[in-house]
Design an enzyme around this catalytic site. Sequence first.
Site, mmCIF file in Angstrom:
data_model
loop_
_atom_site.group_PDB
_atom_site.id
_atom_site.type_symbol
_atom_site.label_atom_id
_atom_site.label_comp_id
_atom_site.label_asym_id
_atom_site.label_seq_id
_atom_site.Cartn_x
_atom_site.Cartn_y
_atom_site.Cartn_z
ATOM 1 N N HIS A 64 0.809 -1.217 0.000
ATOM 2 C CA HIS A 64 0.000 0.000 0.000
ATOM 3 C C HIS A 64 0.846 1.274 0.000
ATOM 4 O O HIS A 64 0.299 2.368 -0.149
ATOM 5 C CB HIS A 64 -0.930 0.016 1.219
ATOM 6 C CG HIS A 64 -0.194 0.277 2.496
ATOM 7 N ND1 HIS A 64 0.562 -0.686 3.121
ATOM 8 C CD2 HIS A 64 -0.079 1.403 3.235
ATOM 9 C CE1 HIS A 64 1.122 -0.163 4.197
ATOM 10 N NE2 HIS A 64 0.740 1.103 4.298
ATOM 11 N N HIS A 79 1.409 6.792 -0.398
ATOM 12 C CA HIS A 79 0.604 5.953 0.485
ATOM 13 C C HIS A 79 -0.803 5.860 -0.091
ATOM 14 O O HIS A 79 -1.514 6.864 -0.161
ATOM 15 C CB HIS A 79 0.572 6.550 1.887
ATOM 16 C CG HIS A 79 -0.033 5.662 2.909
ATOM 17 N ND1 HIS A 79 -1.402 5.450 3.003
ATOM 18 C CD2 HIS A 79 0.530 4.907 3.878
ATOM 19 C CE1 HIS A 79 -1.640 4.619 3.994
ATOM 20 N NE2 HIS A 79 -0.489 4.279 4.544
#
Length: 157
Positions: A64, A79
């Site tokens: 992620h 992110h």
Amino acid sequence: MFFKKKTHSLKAYADGQLLSIEKVNDEVFSKKMMGDGVAIRPANGTVVAPCDGVISVVFEPTYHAIGITMDNQMEVLLHIGLDTVNLKEPIFQCKVKKGQRISCGDVLVTYDENQLKSMNVDNITMCVITSQGQAKDVTFAPEGKVMAGMDDILTYK
């Protein structure tokens, strides 16, 4: 003789809506605890490199988040989503590995945006400057629609 310093930029890392990081619904980002930056509300599930550099971090097993170190030692962290660190399902497909040299626009991560929506996960994607390195006069672009690899999200000298 005086020469004007050349201005450089980071490009949009996703198609979508560029937002101020203060508008992210997560205090770690909105209060800039990890560093200043921007956010994009993505229009699709593709995240590309905003700059040339070397992949310094790949957060496994979720994929992620990706860290990039540029030649001027500026470090950025991309992110994807909020609370995605807690995902147990393999949502993100990472296309790079730590130590790999990448160019602006290279695909870093893909994901199924509908799968994230069905899990009630916000896919807002942040770009945080974790270290400014040798960059000076960092200026963030105004909010608005952006195209990956095309539009500036910030400039620096």
